[in-house]
Design a protein around this motif. Structure first.
Motif, PDB file in Angstrom:
ATOM      1  N   GLY A 227      47.313 -30.680 -49.188  1.00 58.24           N
ATOM      2  CA  GLY A 227      47.053 -31.267 -47.880  1.00 58.24           C
ATOM      3  C   GLY A 227      46.112 -30.354 -47.126  1.00 58.24           C
ATOM      4  N   GLY A 228      45.098 -30.927 -46.485  1.00 58.64           N
ATOM      5  CA  GLY A 228      44.127 -30.080 -45.809  1.00 58.64           C
ATOM      6  C   GLY A 228      43.628 -30.661 -44.509  1.00 58.64           C
ATOM      7  N   TYR A 229      43.087 -29.776 -43.684  1.00 60.14           N
ATOM      8  CA  TYR A 229      42.490 -30.166 -42.407  1.00 60.14           C
ATOM      9  C   TYR A 229      41.115 -29.510 -42.323  1.00 60.14           C
ATOM     10  CZ  TYR A 229      41.738 -30.864 -37.446  1.00 60.14           C
ATOM     11  OH  TYR A 229      41.202 -31.236 -36.249  1.00 60.14           O
ATOM     12  N   ASN A 230      40.071 -30.326 -42.184  1.00 58.37           N
ATOM     13  CA  ASN A 230      38.713 -29.807 -42.062  1.00 58.37           C
ATOM     14  C   ASN A 230      38.521 -29.203 -40.680  1.00 58.37           C
ATOM     15  OD1 ASN A 230      37.617 -30.516 -44.646  1.00 58.37           O
ATOM     16  ND2 ASN A 230      37.732 -32.648 -44.001  1.00 58.37           N
ATOM     17  N   LEU A 231      38.268 -27.900 -40.641  1.00 61.09           N
ATOM     18  CA  LEU A 231      38.078 -27.197 -39.373  1.00 61.09           C
ATOM     19  C   LEU A 231      36.670 -27.385 -38.819  1.00 61.09           C
ATOM     20  CD1 LEU A 231      39.897 -23.891 -40.362  1.00 61.09           C
ATOM     21  CD2 LEU A 231      40.805 -25.775 -38.985  1.00 61.09           C
ATOM     22  N   THR A 232      35.718 -27.688 -39.707  1.00 60.90           N
ATOM     23  CA  THR A 232      34.334 -27.918 -39.282  1.00 60.90           C
ATOM     24  C   THR A 232      33.857 -29.244 -39.859  1.00 60.90           C
ATOM     25  OG1 THR A 232      33.341 -26.841 -41.215  1.00 60.90           O
ATOM     26  CG2 THR A 232      33.834 -25.444 -39.309  1.00 60.90           C
ATOM     27  N   PRO A 233      32.897 -29.893 -39.206  1.00 62.99           N
ATOM     28  CA  PRO A 233      32.294 -31.078 -39.816  1.00 62.99           C
ATOM     29  C   PRO A 233      31.394 -30.635 -40.971  1.00 62.99           C
ATOM     30  CG  PRO A 233      31.167 -30.532 -37.788  1.00 62.99           C
ATOM     31  CD  PRO A 233      32.339 -29.590 -37.898  1.00 62.99           C
ATOM     32  N   GLU A 234      30.865 -31.584 -41.713  1.00 63.72           N
ATOM     33  CA  GLU A 234      29.914 -31.261 -42.786  1.00 63.72           C
ATOM     34  C   GLU A 234      28.663 -30.675 -42.147  1.00 63.72           C
ATOM     35  OE1 GLU A 234      28.878 -30.656 -46.528  1.00 63.72           O
ATOM     36  OE2 GLU A 234      30.555 -32.010 -46.259  1.00 63.72           O
ATOM     37  N   LEU A 235      28.404 -29.419 -42.386  1.00 63.16           N
ATOM     38  CA  LEU A 235      27.251 -28.716 -41.838  1.00 63.16           C
ATOM     39  C   LEU A 235      26.253 -28.424 -42.955  1.00 63.16           C
ATOM     40  CD1 LEU A 235      29.209 -26.235 -39.558  1.00 63.16           C
ATOM     41  CD2 LEU A 235      28.013 -28.295 -38.840  1.00 63.16           C
ATOM     42  N   PRO A 236      25.023 -28.065 -42.622  1.00 59.61           N
ATOM     43  CA  PRO A 236      24.041 -27.785 -43.679  1.00 59.61           C
ATOM     44  C   PRO A 236      24.485 -26.678 -44.641  1.00 59.61           C
ATOM     45  CG  PRO A 236      22.949 -27.943 -41.554  1.00 59.61           C
ATOM     46  CD  PRO A 236      24.426 -28.009 -41.286  1.00 59.61           C
ATOM     47  N   TRP A 237      25.307 -25.748 -44.199  1.00 59.19           N
ATOM     48  CA  TRP A 237      25.771 -24.654 -45.046  1.00 59.19           C
ATOM     49  C   TRP A 237      27.137 -24.906 -45.671  1.00 59.19           C
ATOM     50  CZ3 TRP A 237      30.236 -22.960 -42.885  1.00 59.19           C
ATOM     51  CH2 TRP A 237      30.391 -23.147 -41.509  1.00 59.19           C
ATOM     52  N   GLY A 238      27.772 -26.042 -45.386  1.00 62.31           N
ATOM     53  CA  GLY A 238      29.058 -26.368 -46.001  1.00 62.31           C
ATOM     54  C   GLY A 238      30.124 -26.726 -44.995  1.00 62.31           C
ATOM     55  N   ARG A 239      31.366 -26.594 -45.413  1.00 61.04           N
ATOM     56  CA  ARG A 239      32.515 -26.977 -44.597  1.00 61.04           C
ATOM     57  C   ARG A 239      33.654 -25.995 -44.824  1.00 61.04           C
ATOM     58  NH1 ARG A 239      34.350 -32.941 -44.949  1.00 61.04           N
ATOM     59  NH2 ARG A 239      33.149 -32.988 -43.048  1.00 61.04           N
ATOM     60  N   ILE A 240      34.424 -25.734 -43.762  1.00 60.46           N
ATOM     61  CA  ILE A 240      35.599 -24.867 -43.845  1.00 60.46           C
ATOM     62  C   ILE A 240      36.836 -25.686 -43.515  1.00 60.46           C
ATOM     63  CG2 ILE A 240      36.752 -22.841 -42.874  1.00 60.46           C
ATOM     64  CD1 ILE A 240      33.977 -21.666 -42.385  1.00 60.46           C
ATOM     65  N   ALA A 241      37.906 -25.465 -44.289  1.00 68.97           N
ATOM     66  CA  ALA A 241      39.146 -26.208 -44.090  1.00 68.97           C
ATOM     67  C   ALA A 241      40.339 -25.268 -44.209  1.00 68.97           C
ATOM     68  CB  ALA A 241      39.268 -27.319 -45.128  1.00 68.97           C
ATOM     69  N   ALA A 242      41.457 -25.670 -43.618  1.00 66.93           N
ATOM     70  CA  ALA A 242      42.747 -25.018 -43.827  1.00 66.93           C
ATOM     71  C   ALA A 242      43.509 -25.904 -44.803  1.00 66.93           C
ATOM     72  CB  ALA A 242      43.513 -24.896 -42.519  1.00 66.93           C
TER      73      ALA A 242
ATOM     74  N   GLN B  25      45.829 -21.521 -47.330  1.00 65.82           N
ATOM     75  CA  GLN B  25      44.556 -20.855 -47.540  1.00 65.82           C
ATOM     76  C   GLN B  25      43.449 -21.433 -46.673  1.00 65.82           C
ATOM     77  OE1 GLN B  25      44.252 -21.605 -51.830  1.00 65.82           O
ATOM     78  NE2 GLN B  25      44.685 -19.450 -52.178  1.00 65.82           N
ATOM     79  N   GLY B  26      42.458 -20.610 -46.407  1.00 63.23           N
ATOM     80  CA  GLY B  26      41.201 -21.069 -45.854  1.00 63.23           C
ATOM     81  C   GLY B  26      40.304 -21.414 -47.031  1.00 63.23           C
ATOM     82  N   VAL B  27      39.639 -22.573 -46.973  1.00 65.71           N
ATOM     83  CA  VAL B  27      38.838 -23.045 -48.099  1.00 65.71           C
ATOM     84  C   VAL B  27      37.420 -23.349 -47.626  1.00 65.71           C
ATOM     85  CG1 VAL B  27      38.611 -24.840 -49.869  1.00 65.71           C
ATOM     86  CG2 VAL B  27      40.874 -24.031 -49.211  1.00 65.71           C
ATOM     87  N   TYR B  28      36.447 -22.854 -48.375  1.00 62.74           N
ATOM     88  CA  TYR B  28      35.033 -23.152 -48.114  1.00 62.74           C
ATOM     89  C   TYR B  28      34.521 -24.058 -49.226  1.00 62.74           C
ATOM     90  CZ  TYR B  28      30.001 -22.719 -48.251  1.00 62.74           C
ATOM     91  OH  TYR B  28      28.668 -23.011 -48.307  1.00 62.74           O
ATOM     92  N   ARG B  29      33.840 -25.141 -48.847  1.00 62.42           N
ATOM     93  CA  ARG B  29      33.171 -26.026 -49.799  1.00 62.42           C
ATOM     94  C   ARG B  29      31.695 -26.090 -49.450  1.00 62.42           C
ATOM     95  NH1 ARG B  29      38.246 -28.319 -49.197  1.00 62.42           N
ATOM     96  NH2 ARG B  29      39.299 -28.785 -51.157  1.00 62.42           N
ATOM     97  N   SER B  30      30.840 -25.813 -50.420  1.00 61.33           N
ATOM     98  CA  SER B  30      29.395 -25.874 -50.191  1.00 61.33           C
ATOM     99  C   SER B  30      28.963 -27.340 -50.059  1.00 61.33           C
ATOM    100  CB  SER B  30      28.646 -25.182 -51.335  1.00 61.33           C
ATOM    101  OG  SER B  30      28.806 -25.893 -52.542  1.00 61.33           O
TER     102      SER B  30
ATOM    103  N   GLY C  59      26.862 -30.966 -50.632  1.00 55.67           N
ATOM    104  CA  GLY C  59      26.381 -31.712 -51.784  1.00 55.67           C
ATOM    105  C   GLY C  59      27.475 -32.430 -52.538  1.00 55.67           C
ATOM    106  N   ARG C  60      27.063 -33.335 -53.432  1.00 54.53           N
ATOM    107  CA  ARG C  60      28.037 -34.058 -54.260  1.00 54.53           C
ATOM    108  C   ARG C  60      28.654 -33.147 -55.309  1.00 54.53           C
ATOM    109  NH1 ARG C  60      26.160 -39.850 -56.179  1.00 54.53           N
ATOM    110  NH2 ARG C  60      28.279 -39.801 -56.970  1.00 54.53           N
ATOM    111  N   LEU C  61      27.879 -32.247 -55.869  1.00 53.64           N
ATOM    112  CA  LEU C  61      28.387 -31.215 -56.757  1.00 53.64           C
ATOM    113  C   LEU C  61      28.437 -29.936 -55.930  1.00 53.64           C
ATOM    114  CD1 LEU C  61      29.257 -30.351 -59.601  1.00 53.64           C
ATOM    115  CD2 LEU C  61      26.857 -29.884 -60.090  1.00 53.64           C
ATOM    116  N   TYR C  62      29.610 -29.356 -55.756  1.00 50.56           N
ATOM    117  CA  TYR C  62      29.752 -28.259 -54.807  1.00 50.56           C
ATOM    118  C   TYR C  62      30.627 -27.136 -55.348  1.00 50.56           C
ATOM    119  CZ  TYR C  62      34.046 -30.886 -53.818  1.00 50.56           C
ATOM    120  OH  TYR C  62      35.230 -31.559 -53.931  1.00 50.56           O
ATOM    121  N   GLY C  63      30.457 -25.964 -54.768  1.00 50.29           N
ATOM    122  CA  GLY C  63      31.280 -24.808 -55.086  1.00 50.29           C
ATOM    123  C   GLY C  63      32.416 -24.682 -54.092  1.00 50.29           C
TER     124      GLY C  63
END
Length: 192
Positions: free
Chosen positions: A56-71, A120-125, A127-131
């Protein structure tokens, strides 16, 4: 081992999202997911267990050019225990108790089972294929005393890659996580 992996994938398929859920945008504030992972211990005589995971997660930021951060909250429970291979000839038990002290073996005769709670804090880069990068706190409860004695909670980290089915839809992710000093997981999960 192949049967355990097949069982975990079957459980994921049963709990996988419906087509309507897949159509829901991945860009909303909250998301959920299910997955299966293989749990490996650093203790030599314990085999790999198979866990069923809920996310279960909550996106802390919207989709930004550098990615997204979630809890993110991850719960994992063993559905197929890791086989205890028994004691090697000559001992090698953690903390002594045998002639060969070079081994890293448990004195327990129990198979590896666990319950994992990770925040955890999670970072997603972008794009459709992301890190993916993740770091936070994990609380692990297991039936193997040597693992419990080294600490059942603490810093956890991981990383992986994901693929979105559409620009803003559900995704499949492959993740590695170090959840405690003695345990690590690698698995596949569906996030929607």
């Amino acid at each position: 081992m192949f049967r355990r992996s097949l069982l975990a994938l079957a459980l994921v398929a049963v709990a996988a999202p419906s087509e309507a859920q897949l159509a829901r945008t991945f860009s909303s504030a909250t998301y959920t997911g299910v997955g299966g992972s293989q749990l490996k211990s650093d203790i030599d005589n314990l085999g790999k267990a198979v866990n069923l995971d809920a996310i279960g997660g909550y996106n802390l930021t919207p989709e930004l050019p550098w990615g997204r951060i979630a809890a993110e909250l991850n719960l994992g429970v063993t559905v197929s225990p890791g086989k205890n291979k028994g004691q090697p000839a000559g001992g090698g038990v953690i903390g002594g108790g045998g002639g060969d002290t070079t081994g890293n073996n448990t004195a327990s005769n129990e198979d590896l089972q666990s319950f994992i709670f990770a925040l955890q804090g999670v970072y997603r880069s972008p794009g459709r294929l992301y890190g993916i990068g993740a770091a936070g706190y994990s609380l692990v409860n297991t039936n193997i005393q040597e693992i419990q004695d080294k600490g059942s909670g603490g810093f956890s980290f991981g990383g992986g890659a994901g693929f979105k089915f559409g620009a803003n839809t559900a995704a499949v992710e492959v993740m590695y996580q170090r959840v405690s000093k003695e345990l690590q997981t690698i698995g596949i999960r569906f996030v929607y």
